[in-house]
Write a protein that holds these residues in place. Structure first.
Motif, PDB file in Angstrom:
ATOM      1  N   ASP A 292      19.828   9.336  -5.302  1.00  0.00           N
ATOM      2  CA  ASP A 292      20.760  10.458  -5.233  1.00  0.00           C
ATOM      3  C   ASP A 292      20.558  11.894  -5.766  1.00  0.00           C
ATOM      4  O   ASP A 292      20.974  12.936  -5.111  1.00  0.00           O
ATOM      5  CB  ASP A 292      21.909  10.228  -6.281  1.00  0.00           C
ATOM      6  N   ASP A 293      19.517  12.257  -6.689  1.00  0.00           N
ATOM      7  CA  ASP A 293      18.802  13.706  -6.869  1.00  0.00           C
ATOM      8  C   ASP A 293      18.219  14.314  -5.978  1.00  0.00           C
ATOM      9  O   ASP A 293      17.915  15.412  -5.954  1.00  0.00           O
ATOM     10  CB  ASP A 293      18.129  13.579  -7.923  1.00  0.00           C
ATOM     11  N   LEU A 294      17.849  13.425  -4.714  1.00  0.00           N
ATOM     12  CA  LEU A 294      16.874  14.070  -3.726  1.00  0.00           C
ATOM     13  C   LEU A 294      17.674  14.164  -2.386  1.00  0.00           C
ATOM     14  O   LEU A 294      16.978  14.617  -1.308  1.00  0.00           O
ATOM     15  CB  LEU A 294      15.552  13.062  -3.587  1.00  0.00           C
ATOM     16  N   ILE A 295      18.886  13.559  -2.327  1.00  0.00           N
ATOM     17  CA  ILE A 295      19.667  13.544  -1.201  1.00  0.00           C
ATOM     18  C   ILE A 295      19.870  14.863  -0.438  1.00  0.00           C
ATOM     19  O   ILE A 295      20.262  15.797  -1.116  1.00  0.00           O
ATOM     20  CB  ILE A 295      20.955  12.874  -1.435  1.00  0.00           C
ATOM     21  N   GLY A 296      19.551  14.991   0.619  1.00  0.00           N
ATOM     22  CA  GLY A 296      19.814  16.484   1.491  1.00  0.00           C
ATOM     23  C   GLY A 296      18.278  17.138   1.696  1.00  0.00           C
ATOM     24  O   GLY A 296      18.170  18.138   2.095  1.00  0.00           O
ATOM     25  N   ARG A 297      17.222  16.550   0.776  1.00  0.00           N
ATOM     26  CA  ARG A 297      16.060  17.489   0.656  1.00  0.00           C
ATOM     27  C   ARG A 297      15.203  16.813   1.697  1.00  0.00           C
ATOM     28  O   ARG A 297      13.805  16.613   1.355  1.00  0.00           O
ATOM     29  CB  ARG A 297      15.376  17.521  -0.737  1.00  0.00           C
ATOM     30  N   GLN A 298      15.570  16.432   3.092  1.00  0.00           N
ATOM     31  CA  GLN A 298      14.587  15.272   3.820  1.00  0.00           C
ATOM     32  C   GLN A 298      13.591  16.450   4.522  1.00  0.00           C
ATOM     33  O   GLN A 298      12.720  16.252   5.216  1.00  0.00           O
ATOM     34  CB  GLN A 298      15.461  14.932   5.022  1.00  0.00           C
ATOM     35  N   ASP A 299      13.475  17.815   4.203  1.00  0.00           N
ATOM     36  CA  ASP A 299      12.527  18.983   4.921  1.00  0.00           C
ATOM     37  C   ASP A 299      11.845  19.470   3.812  1.00  0.00           C
ATOM     38  O   ASP A 299      11.002  20.231   3.821  1.00  0.00           O
ATOM     39  CB  ASP A 299      13.545  20.032   5.359  1.00  0.00           C
ATOM     40  N   ASP A 300      11.706  18.929   2.490  1.00  0.00           N
ATOM     41  CA  ASP A 300      11.046  19.131   1.376  1.00  0.00           C
ATOM     42  C   ASP A 300       9.963  18.080   1.142  1.00  0.00           C
ATOM     43  O   ASP A 300      10.340  17.014   0.783  1.00  0.00           O
ATOM     44  CB  ASP A 300      11.893  19.422   0.057  1.00  0.00           C
ATOM     45  N   ALA A 301       8.695  18.464   1.429  1.00  0.00           N
ATOM     46  CA  ALA A 301       7.543  17.660   1.485  1.00  0.00           C
ATOM     47  C   ALA A 301       7.467  16.875  -0.101  1.00  0.00           C
ATOM     48  O   ALA A 301       7.185  15.641   0.052  1.00  0.00           O
ATOM     49  CB  ALA A 301       6.461  18.268   1.682  1.00  0.00           C
TER      50      ALA A 301
ATOM     51  N   GLN B 216       0.809  -1.203   0.012  1.00  0.00           N
ATOM     52  CA  GLN B 216      -0.161   0.083   0.139  1.00  0.00           C
ATOM     53  C   GLN B 216       0.825   1.088  -0.035  1.00  0.00           C
ATOM     54  O   GLN B 216       2.100   1.239   0.069  1.00  0.00           O
ATOM     55  CB  GLN B 216      -1.105   0.009   1.102  1.00  0.00           C
ATOM     56  N   ARG B 217       0.239   2.380   0.102  1.00  0.00           N
ATOM     57  CA  ARG B 217       1.036   3.780  -0.037  1.00  0.00           C
ATOM     58  C   ARG B 217       1.897   3.745   1.108  1.00  0.00           C
ATOM     59  O   ARG B 217       1.470   3.507   2.328  1.00  0.00           O
ATOM     60  CB  ARG B 217       0.086   4.931  -0.189  1.00  0.00           C
ATOM     61  N   GLY B 218       3.154   4.178   0.921  1.00  0.00           N
ATOM     62  CA  GLY B 218       4.074   4.492   1.725  1.00  0.00           C
ATOM     63  C   GLY B 218       3.936   5.556   2.725  1.00  0.00           C
ATOM     64  O   GLY B 218       3.495   6.375   2.141  1.00  0.00           O
ATOM     65  N   ARG B 219       4.488   5.438   3.915  1.00  0.00           N
ATOM     66  CA  ARG B 219       4.772   6.681   4.869  1.00  0.00           C
ATOM     67  C   ARG B 219       6.148   7.268   4.751  1.00  0.00           C
ATOM     68  O   ARG B 219       6.969   6.628   4.295  1.00  0.00           O
ATOM     69  CB  ARG B 219       4.426   6.524   6.462  1.00  0.00           C
ATOM     70  N   THR B 220       6.372   8.641   4.781  1.00  0.00           N
ATOM     71  CA  THR B 220       7.338   9.466   4.418  1.00  0.00           C
ATOM     72  C   THR B 220       8.662   9.265   5.443  1.00  0.00           C
ATOM     73  O   THR B 220       9.570   9.808   5.214  1.00  0.00           O
ATOM     74  CB  THR B 220       7.050  10.811   4.285  1.00  0.00           C
ATOM     75  N   GLY B 221       8.312   8.499   6.625  1.00  0.00           N
ATOM     76  CA  GLY B 221       9.259   8.453   7.582  1.00  0.00           C
ATOM     77  C   GLY B 221      10.671   7.693   6.986  1.00  0.00           C
ATOM     78  O   GLY B 221      12.018   8.050   7.065  1.00  0.00           O
ATOM     79  N   VAL B 222      10.571   6.790   6.102  1.00  0.00           N
ATOM     80  CA  VAL B 222      11.683   6.000   5.727  1.00  0.00           C
ATOM     81  C   VAL B 222      12.399   7.049   4.847  1.00  0.00           C
ATOM     82  O   VAL B 222      13.804   6.908   4.551  1.00  0.00           O
ATOM     83  CB  VAL B 222      11.258   4.796   4.948  1.00  0.00           C
ATOM     84  N   ALA B 223      11.653   7.667   3.957  1.00  0.00           N
ATOM     85  CA  ALA B 223      12.185   8.723   2.946  1.00  0.00           C
ATOM     86  C   ALA B 223      13.138   9.699   3.832  1.00  0.00           C
ATOM     87  O   ALA B 223      14.105  10.046   3.358  1.00  0.00           O
ATOM     88  CB  ALA B 223      11.252   8.959   1.915  1.00  0.00           C
ATOM     89  N   ARG B 224      12.741  10.267   4.790  1.00  0.00           N
ATOM     90  CA  ARG B 224      13.423  11.066   5.593  1.00  0.00           C
ATOM     91  C   ARG B 224      14.580  10.778   6.058  1.00  0.00           C
ATOM     92  O   ARG B 224      15.758  11.203   6.067  1.00  0.00           O
ATOM     93  CB  ARG B 224      12.451  11.663   6.960  1.00  0.00           C
ATOM     94  N   LEU B 225      14.757   9.434   6.479  1.00  0.00           N
ATOM     95  CA  LEU B 225      15.963   8.770   6.905  1.00  0.00           C
ATOM     96  C   LEU B 225      16.997   8.841   5.682  1.00  0.00           C
ATOM     97  O   LEU B 225      18.209   8.888   5.973  1.00  0.00           O
ATOM     98  CB  LEU B 225      15.714   7.518   7.552  1.00  0.00           C
ATOM     99  N   ALA B 226      16.318   8.139   4.672  1.00  0.00           N
ATOM    100  CA  ALA B 226      17.367   8.048   3.424  1.00  0.00           C
ATOM    101  C   ALA B 226      17.812   9.468   2.823  1.00  0.00           C
ATOM    102  O   ALA B 226      19.022   9.320   2.433  1.00  0.00           O
ATOM    103  CB  ALA B 226      16.423   7.290   2.373  1.00  0.00           C
TER     104      ALA B 226
END
Length: 270
Positions: free
Chosen positions: A218-227, A162-172
């Motif tokens: 790689d193109d998103l690394i460092g953008r953990q505060d960008d929804a 199902q649709r994922g939650r964004t916590g894992v992306a924040r860590l990544a």
């Protein structure tokens, strides 16, 4: 002729994958780790071999000990933690699971969780960030952290992710560690449904576990505060997991979209 050759190759791969799951535990105990986790792993291995037939791939994408890695998987059964955890341990890494904090109040789960340095998270509260901070520290220390990005067992009626939650992306995105997708299939046949049940061990069910290549972030690394970046990274992660599940099921994802538990139906993942 081509069909027979394909079946023979599949049978050979199954035999090889089943043989790997029957090997003794050789993964070294991490520095500073007590004996509890190793004993637990050996016990789980004995029980899983006794009650199921496990078929694994070679987990080729998994980095060696000492390198931080975030492992993400689909979630269909209470048995998933044991099945995927054992696969990772026998493949060379001792996972630190990020799990709901309520379990830490249940004996012996809480006791084992603390002894094995698993990471509780208070979902849907302001304290959730503490669990993510502990997971981030583990990743930065070179450990393996395992997460079910769906936030719980899937509610999709057909058991697709199902649709994922964004916590894992924040860590990544905050750590830049590789995100490795794992797909598995068969645990739901041993322990079906959303309630704890007596495992179905006869006849033996087959549990298959496979691993994909790192998710390109790689193109998103460092953008953990960008929804927007968090949502994009989460969707890429879930798509990578779903591809592993598709291969195992031999099916194509239904075209109507991804199940969204908050809306109770299939919707576009974006």
């Amino acid at each position: 002729m081509r069909g027979r050759l394909s079946r023979r190759r599949d049978a050979a791969a199954d035999a090889s994958g089943a043989a790997r799951s029957r090997e003794p535990l050789r993964t070294p105990t991490p520095p500073g780790e007590g004996p509890t986790y190793r004993h637990l792993g050996q016990l789980v291995g004995f029980v899983m071999r006794l009650g199921t037939r496990e078929v694994w791939d070679d987990a080729a994408a998994l980095p060696p000990q000492g390198e931080g890695v975030l492992v993400v998987a689909n979630h269909v059964s209470y048995l998933d933690v044991l099945a995927v955890g054992r696969y990772l341990i026998w493949s060379g890494r001792w996972p630190r699971y990020l799990g709901k904090a309520e379990l830490w109040n249940v004996w012996p789960i809480g006791w084992l969780g603390r002894r094995c340095r698993q990471i509780p998270i208070d979902r849907y509260t302001s304290r959730a960030k503490d669990g993510l901070a502990n997971a981030r520290a583990a990743l930065e220390a070179g450990e393996c952290v395992a997460i079910y990005p769906e936030g719980g067992r899937t509610r999709d009626p057909e058991l697709w992710p199902q649709r994922g939650r964004t916590g894992v992306a924040r860590l990544a995105l905050a750590t830049g560690v590789p995100v490795i997708p794992v797909g598995h299939w068969g645990t739901h046949e041993v322990m079906p449904g959303r309630r704890l049940t007596v495992p179905r061990v006869w006849p033996k069910r087959t549990i298959r576990v496979v691993m994909g290549d790192p998710v390109p972030l790689d193109d998103l690394i460092g953008r953990q505060d960008d929804a927007a970046a968090l949502r994009e990274a989460t969707d890429r992660i879930m798509e990578a997991i779903t591809r592993q599940v598709e291969d195992l099921r031999g099916e194509r994802r239904p075209p109507a979209g991804v199940w969204d538990g908050t809306k109770g139906g299939r919707h576009s993942p974006s």
